[in-house]
Design a protein around this motif. Sequence first.
Motif, PDB file in Angstrom:
ATOM      1  N   ASP A  32       0.883  -1.157   0.024  1.00 26.97           N
ATOM      2  CA  ASP A  32      -0.135  -0.032   0.010  1.00 26.97           C
ATOM      3  C   ASP A  32       0.952   1.103   0.081  1.00 26.97           C
ATOM      4  OD1 ASP A  32      -2.136   2.077   0.342  1.00 26.97           O
ATOM      5  OD2 ASP A  32      -2.416   1.270   2.494  1.00 26.97           O
ATOM      6  N   GLU A  33       1.391   1.542  -1.192  1.00 28.37           N
ATOM      7  CA  GLU A  33       2.511   2.708  -1.250  1.00 28.37           C
ATOM      8  C   GLU A  33       1.901   4.146  -0.747  1.00 28.37           C
ATOM      9  OE1 GLU A  33       5.408   4.314  -4.549  1.00 28.37           O
ATOM     10  OE2 GLU A  33       4.227   2.322  -5.109  1.00 28.37           O
ATOM     11  N   PRO A  34       2.503   4.814  -0.263  1.00 36.17           N
ATOM     12  CA  PRO A  34       3.739   4.928   0.374  1.00 36.17           C
ATOM     13  C   PRO A  34       3.620   4.330   2.086  1.00 36.17           C
ATOM     14  CG  PRO A  34       3.313   6.787   0.399  1.00 36.17           C
ATOM     15  CD  PRO A  34       2.015   6.332  -0.492  1.00 36.17           C
ATOM     16  N   ARG A  35       2.411   3.647   2.302  1.00 36.55           N
ATOM     17  CA  ARG A  35       2.101   3.626   3.695  1.00 36.55           C
ATOM     18  C   ARG A  35       2.361   2.250   4.416  1.00 36.55           C
ATOM     19  NH1 ARG A  35       0.339   4.213   8.187  1.00 36.55           N
ATOM     20  NH2 ARG A  35      -1.792   3.565   8.924  1.00 36.55           N
ATOM     21  N   ARG A  36       2.389   1.058   3.543  1.00 31.95           N
ATOM     22  CA  ARG A  36       2.493  -0.151   4.342  1.00 31.95           C
ATOM     23  C   ARG A  36       2.837  -1.112   3.133  1.00 31.95           C
ATOM     24  NH1 ARG A  36      -0.485  -2.087   8.923  1.00 31.95           N
ATOM     25  NH2 ARG A  36      -0.994  -4.208   8.691  1.00 31.95           N
ATOM     26  N   VAL A  37       4.016  -1.987   3.765  1.00 28.55           N
ATOM     27  CA  VAL A  37       4.288  -3.392   3.093  1.00 28.55           C
ATOM     28  C   VAL A  37       4.711  -4.229   4.188  1.00 28.55           C
ATOM     29  CG1 VAL A  37       6.734  -2.418   3.035  1.00 28.55           C
ATOM     30  CG2 VAL A  37       6.026  -3.889   1.239  1.00 28.55           C
ATOM     31  N   ALA A  38       4.313  -5.544   3.716  1.00 32.71           N
ATOM     32  CA  ALA A  38       4.672  -6.785   4.499  1.00 32.71           C
ATOM     33  C   ALA A  38       5.248  -7.787   3.491  1.00 32.71           C
ATOM     34  CB  ALA A  38       3.466  -7.383   4.930  1.00 32.71           C
ATOM     35  N   TYR A  39       6.101  -8.178   4.346  1.00 32.54           N
ATOM     36  CA  TYR A  39       6.985  -9.478   3.727  1.00 32.54           C
ATOM     37  C   TYR A  39       6.889 -10.784   4.605  1.00 32.54           C
ATOM     38  CZ  TYR A  39       9.480  -5.742   1.511  1.00 32.54           C
ATOM     39  OH  TYR A  39       9.835  -4.618   0.847  1.00 32.54           O
ATOM     40  N   ARG A  40       6.821 -11.738   3.660  1.00 27.50           N
ATOM     41  CA  ARG A  40       6.895 -12.939   4.639  1.00 27.50           C
ATOM     42  C   ARG A  40       8.212 -13.632   4.380  1.00 27.50           C
ATOM     43  NH1 ARG A  40       3.639 -16.815   6.655  1.00 27.50           N
ATOM     44  NH2 ARG A  40       1.650 -15.598   6.182  1.00 27.50           N
ATOM     45  N   TRP A  41       8.844 -14.388   4.964  1.00 29.68           N
ATOM     46  CA  TRP A  41      10.187 -14.962   5.213  1.00 29.68           C
ATOM     47  C   TRP A  41      10.133 -16.272   5.807  1.00 29.68           C
ATOM     48  CZ3 TRP A  41      14.588 -11.401   7.192  1.00 29.68           C
ATOM     49  CH2 TRP A  41      14.200 -11.253   8.297  1.00 29.68           C
ATOM     50  N   ASN A  42      11.002 -17.261   5.112  1.00 29.70           N
ATOM     51  CA  ASN A  42      11.376 -18.262   5.912  1.00 29.70           C
ATOM     52  C   ASN A  42      12.344 -18.013   6.861  1.00 29.70           C
ATOM     53  OD1 ASN A  42       9.628 -19.803   4.276  1.00 29.70           O
ATOM     54  ND2 ASN A  42      10.998 -20.840   3.224  1.00 29.70           N
ATOM     55  N   ASN A  43      12.296 -18.593   8.310  1.00 32.46           N
ATOM     56  CA  ASN A  43      13.469 -18.166   9.106  1.00 32.46           C
ATOM     57  C   ASN A  43      13.330 -19.420  10.299  1.00 32.46           C
ATOM     58  OD1 ASN A  43      11.257 -17.877  10.946  1.00 32.46           O
ATOM     59  ND2 ASN A  43      11.237 -15.802  10.653  1.00 32.46           N
ATOM     60  N   ASP A  44      13.202 -20.540   9.727  1.00 33.26           N
ATOM     61  CA  ASP A  44      12.782 -21.584  10.926  1.00 33.26           C
ATOM     62  C   ASP A  44      13.664 -22.929  10.027  1.00 33.26           C
ATOM     63  OD1 ASP A  44      12.472 -23.631  12.819  1.00 33.26           O
ATOM     64  OD2 ASP A  44      10.343 -23.154  12.791  1.00 33.26           O
TER      65      ASP A  44
ATOM     66  N   THR B  19       7.018 -21.261  14.318  1.00 31.18           N
ATOM     67  CA  THR B  19       8.316 -21.747  14.214  1.00 31.18           C
ATOM     68  C   THR B  19       8.599 -22.892  15.183  1.00 31.18           C
ATOM     69  OG1 THR B  19       9.088 -20.045  15.607  1.00 31.18           O
ATOM     70  CG2 THR B  19       8.854 -19.534  13.408  1.00 31.18           C
ATOM     71  N   SER B  20       9.594 -23.720  14.950  1.00 34.14           N
ATOM     72  CA  SER B  20       9.829 -24.616  16.081  1.00 34.14           C
ATOM     73  C   SER B  20      10.423 -24.045  17.440  1.00 34.14           C
ATOM     74  CB  SER B  20      11.134 -25.326  15.364  1.00 34.14           C
ATOM     75  OG  SER B  20      12.003 -24.761  15.108  1.00 34.14           O
ATOM     76  N   ALA B  21      10.872 -22.939  17.451  1.00 34.10           N
ATOM     77  CA  ALA B  21      11.336 -22.651  18.563  1.00 34.10           C
ATOM     78  C   ALA B  21      10.891 -21.027  18.739  1.00 34.10           C
ATOM     79  CB  ALA B  21      12.882 -22.645  18.864  1.00 34.10           C
ATOM     80  N   PRO B  22       9.555 -20.904  19.254  1.00 30.26           N
ATOM     81  CA  PRO B  22       9.000 -19.549  19.270  1.00 30.26           C
ATOM     82  C   PRO B  22       9.674 -18.623  20.123  1.00 30.26           C
ATOM     83  CG  PRO B  22       7.172 -21.132  19.388  1.00 30.26           C
ATOM     84  CD  PRO B  22       8.698 -21.997  19.652  1.00 30.26           C
ATOM     85  N   LEU B  23       9.888 -18.865  21.563  1.00 31.11           N
ATOM     86  CA  LEU B  23      10.578 -17.979  22.221  1.00 31.11           C
ATOM     87  C   LEU B  23      12.023 -17.429  21.843  1.00 31.11           C
ATOM     88  CD1 LEU B  23       9.092 -19.139  25.654  1.00 31.11           C
ATOM     89  CD2 LEU B  23       8.147 -17.302  23.913  1.00 31.11           C
ATOM     90  N   GLU B  24      12.832 -18.655  21.336  1.00 31.39           N
ATOM     91  CA  GLU B  24      14.119 -18.162  20.855  1.00 31.39           C
ATOM     92  C   GLU B  24      13.959 -17.473  19.706  1.00 31.39           C
ATOM     93  OE1 GLU B  24      16.566 -21.913  20.270  1.00 31.39           O
ATOM     94  OE2 GLU B  24      15.676 -22.628  22.427  1.00 31.39           O
ATOM     95  N   ASN B  25      13.353 -17.416  18.804  1.00 36.34           N
ATOM     96  CA  ASN B  25      13.141 -16.790  17.671  1.00 36.34           C
ATOM     97  C   ASN B  25      12.753 -15.484  17.925  1.00 36.34           C
ATOM     98  OD1 ASN B  25      13.898 -18.831  15.723  1.00 36.34           O
ATOM     99  ND2 ASN B  25      12.080 -19.812  15.723  1.00 36.34           N
ATOM    100  N   LEU B  26      11.793 -15.287  18.889  1.00 32.23           N
ATOM    101  CA  LEU B  26      11.393 -13.936  19.425  1.00 32.23           C
ATOM    102  C   LEU B  26      12.347 -13.066  19.780  1.00 32.23           C
ATOM    103  CD1 LEU B  26       7.989 -14.750  21.296  1.00 32.23           C
ATOM    104  CD2 LEU B  26       8.128 -13.249  19.252  1.00 32.23           C
TER     105      LEU B  26
END
Length: 165
Positions: free
Chosen positions: A78-90, A131-138
């Motif tokens: 939603d230019e130029p107000r909002r952008v969201a990205y999904r990424w693998n991190n687990d 994710t597999s380790a929510p608290l660690e990843n947070l």
Amino acid sequence: MVSMTENPASVVDENSFTVRRSIRINAPVEKVWQAITQPEYISRWFGRTVLDGVGVGAAGTMTFSDYGSIPLRVEEWDEPRRVAYRWNNDDALGSLPEQVQEKGSTVFTFTLDEVDGGTQLDVIETGFENTSAPLENLESHRTGWNEELDKLVALVERDTTKGDA
């Protein structure tokens, strides 16, 4: 020399499995938007970013020297107000797949608001419960957002005072 704007640190909410950070950048919204959406600019403060297009559905990778290439996809635009990205991190999925997977991925959303003399940038990253380790990843991502967003502020403010984009 102009000093970088000081901002509060990231905050973890273990109940909602989110990391949040709100920062102020002494630069116009348009400059901050470029810094969080243009791969060549993102690569200057975050991970080396490559996307196959612009807007929702654009996909690619973000590469970090310590982690390798991480699949990335634009979820909201939603230019130029909002952008969201999904990424693998687990990496509990084994080796990270070449495309974004719903399981083990999180979404980080940047929201920009014009404020007196600059831009308010809010980032929220959600989905750590998947994710597999929510608290660690947070905790890991809380630290990461502190470091990366401080680099963003320094870069954008320096570029703005020099007149670059």
